[in-house]
Design an enzyme around this catalytic site. Sequence first.
Site, PDB file in Angstrom:
ATOM      1  CE  LYS A  71      -5.610   2.773   9.628  1.00  0.00           C
ATOM      2  NZ  LYS A  71      -5.701   2.709   8.124  1.00  0.00           N
ATOM      3  CG  ASP A 107      -8.360   2.686   5.920  1.00  0.00           C
ATOM      4  OD1 ASP A 107      -7.848   3.635   5.425  1.00  0.00           O
ATOM      5  OD2 ASP A 107      -7.922   2.190   7.093  1.00  0.00           O
TER       6      ASP A 107
HETATM    7  N1  LIG Z   1      -3.129   2.773   0.679  1.00  0.00           N
HETATM    8  C1  LIG Z   1      -3.510   2.907   1.949  1.00  0.00           C
HETATM    9  O1  LIG Z   1      -4.308   4.181   2.078  1.00  0.00           O
HETATM   10  C2  LIG Z   1      -3.488   1.843   3.320  1.00  0.00           C
HETATM   11  C3  LIG Z   1      -4.423   2.366   4.175  1.00  0.00           C
HETATM   12  C4  LIG Z   1      -4.223   1.354   5.530  1.00  0.00           C
HETATM   13  C5  LIG Z   1      -3.332   0.475   5.449  1.00  0.00           C
HETATM   14  N2  LIG Z   1      -2.369   0.448   4.482  1.00  0.00           N
HETATM   15  C6  LIG Z   1      -1.170  -0.422   4.423  1.00  0.00           C
HETATM   16  O2  LIG Z   1      -1.788  -1.682   4.477  1.00  0.00           O
HETATM   17  C7  LIG Z   1      -0.605  -2.638   5.256  1.00  0.00           C
HETATM   18  C8  LIG Z   1      -1.245  -3.391   6.312  1.00  0.00           C
HETATM   19  O3  LIG Z   1      -1.896  -2.596   7.286  1.00  0.00           O
HETATM   20  P1  LIG Z   1      -2.660  -3.211   8.668  1.00  0.00           P
HETATM   21  O4  LIG Z   1      -2.969  -2.027   9.610  1.00  0.00           O
HETATM   22  O5  LIG Z   1      -3.582  -4.161   8.420  1.00  0.00           O
HETATM   23  O6  LIG Z   1      -1.326  -4.141   9.386  1.00  0.00           O
HETATM   24  P2  LIG Z   1      -1.659  -5.290  10.392  1.00  0.00           P
HETATM   25  O7  LIG Z   1      -2.898  -5.273  11.211  1.00  0.00           O
HETATM   26  O8  LIG Z   1      -0.632  -5.112  11.366  1.00  0.00           O
HETATM   27  O9  LIG Z   1      -1.497  -6.595   9.515  1.00  0.00           O
HETATM   28  C9  LIG Z   1      -0.495  -6.973   9.013  1.00  0.00           C
HETATM   29  C10 LIG Z   1      -0.728  -8.183   7.977  1.00  0.00           C
HETATM   30  O10 LIG Z   1       0.474  -8.595   7.164  1.00  0.00           O
HETATM   31  C11 LIG Z   1       0.732  -9.964   7.509  1.00  0.00           C
HETATM   32  N3  LIG Z   1       2.464 -10.149   7.427  1.00  0.00           N
HETATM   33  C12 LIG Z   1       3.101  -9.308   8.164  1.00  0.00           C
HETATM   34  N4  LIG Z   1       4.451  -9.698   8.066  1.00  0.00           N
HETATM   35  C13 LIG Z   1       4.480 -10.627   7.104  1.00  0.00           C
HETATM   36  C14 LIG Z   1       5.450 -11.573   6.514  1.00  0.00           C
HETATM   37  N5  LIG Z   1       6.661 -11.296   6.688  1.00  0.00           N
HETATM   38  N6  LIG Z   1       4.852 -12.434   5.635  1.00  0.00           N
HETATM   39  C15 LIG Z   1       3.598 -12.760   5.550  1.00  0.00           C
HETATM   40  N7  LIG Z   1       2.556 -11.909   5.773  1.00  0.00           N
HETATM   41  C16 LIG Z   1       2.904 -10.824   6.680  1.00  0.00           C
HETATM   42  C17 LIG Z   1       0.072 -10.232   8.701  1.00  0.00           C
HETATM   43  O11 LIG Z   1      -0.184 -11.675   8.704  1.00  0.00           O
HETATM   44  P3  LIG Z   1      -0.177 -12.497  10.221  1.00  0.00           P
HETATM   45  O12 LIG Z   1      -1.534 -12.490  10.486  1.00  0.00           O
HETATM   46  O13 LIG Z   1       0.271 -13.724   9.877  1.00  0.00           O
HETATM   47  O14 LIG Z   1       0.772 -11.813  11.006  1.00  0.00           O
HETATM   48  C18 LIG Z   1      -1.113  -9.411   8.690  1.00  0.00           C
HETATM   49  O15 LIG Z   1      -2.054 -10.188   7.797  1.00  0.00           O
HETATM   50  C19 LIG Z   1       0.483  -1.775   5.694  1.00  0.00           C
HETATM   51  O16 LIG Z   1       1.558  -1.766   4.833  1.00  0.00           O
HETATM   52  C20 LIG Z   1      -0.322  -0.293   5.442  1.00  0.00           C
HETATM   53  O17 LIG Z   1       0.587   0.634   5.416  1.00  0.00           O
HETATM   54  C21 LIG Z   1      -2.388   1.265   3.404  1.00  0.00           C
END
Ligand SMILES: NC(=O)c1ccc[n+]([C@@H]2O[C@H](COP(=O)([O-])OP(=O)(O)OC[C@H]3O[C@@H](n4cnc5c(N)ncnc54)[C@H](OP(=O)(O)O)[C@@H]3O)[C@@H](O)[C@H]2O)c1
Length: 274
Positions: A71, A107
């Site tokens: 993205k 999104d």
């Molecule tokens: N429903 C929908 O349409 C939709 C659309 C887009 C995304 N999503 C979902 O949104 C989620 C996030 O996506 P993203 O692209 O933003 O991911 P990302 O950029 O990889 O960010 C991950 C986030 O999760 C935190 N995190 C990861 N492991 C953790 C843990 N064990 N404990 C606490 N915090 C943790 C990270 O914290 P740190 O900064 O501390 O590493 C960061 O804030 C995913 O599950 C994705 O599938 C859903």
Amino acid sequence: MTATATTTLCGIVLHPAGHTRSPAMHNAAYAALGLDALYMAFDVPEPRLADAMAGVRGLGIRQISVSIPHKTRVLEFVDVVDATAGRIGAANTVVLQDDRLVASNTDWLGAIRALEQERSLAGTSAVVLGAGGTARSIVWGLINRGAVVRVLNRSVARAEALAQELGADGAGSLDSLASTPYDVLVNATSVGMGGDVSPVSAAAIRPQSVVLDAVYAPERTRLLRDAHARGARVISGRWMLIHQAVAQLEAWAGPIDAELVASVMANAFGPQPA
Ligand SMILES: NC(=O)c1ccc[n+]([C@@H]2O[C@H](COP(=O)([O-])OP(=O)(O)OC[C@H]3O[C@@H](n4cnc5c(N)ncnc54)[C@H](OP(=O)(O)O)[C@@H]3O)[C@@H](O)[C@H]2O)c1
């Protein structure tokens, strides 16, 4: 459907690709709207993204959805980044318009429309958990709707940077949720994806709040079960996914019956868990 020489081709680039529900959702919507179009999933590892986007242009793929992990980097391979995607710093949609690849972000709108199924957002206090790409989109959307937003994240420095850059009201640790008043809580961390864990303690969930979990697999996450048990109103990540997909379809097909398409996509996503 049978694809012909005039069928419009669309799709999604992501890696890995096995879990995506986007082809089922978009193809069901095309059928319901009578569109001669076909949507496919393309498994594109990170080093192949440049080639993949050149392929989108070369093959005349009309709309490509962009998911994890592309993205942010996809912005390097398009001709135009619209103002919202530029501000968020990530795109989930690329449309081929007059031979130019135009990147946008739906999104934020997916999350906002999902929340607005339950309440209006102007003047509300909202907490967003997470500081990754999805959190950035949702924080931007909430601020855009007039909410006062606090960003909480495991890495507090990332939350502070995000809050400052996008103009949120404050930032802190995940633990600080317990001492933070809010009307709306959104989980935009990946915690809960594929495991029965929550990013926050159940006791920190406010009984009168609205809670959206962006995680949609599993659908009844630990956070949503805790929130329901605490008396909060819960919204599953399926609705964010559906509404962002409706906006993607609008981005190339023009005005559509969004309510009909959302309901068709919801059926294609699969039955809601009891
Ligand atoms: N429903 C929908 O349409 C939709 C659309 C887009 C995304 N999503 C979902 O949104 C989620 C996030 O996506 P993203 O692209 O933003 O991911 P990302 O950029 O990889 O960010 C991950 C986030 O999760 C935190 N995190 C990861 N492991 C953790 C843990 N064990 N404990 C606490 N915090 C943790 C990270 O914290 P740190 O900064 O501390 O590493 C960061 O804030 C995913 O599950 C994705 O599938 C859903």
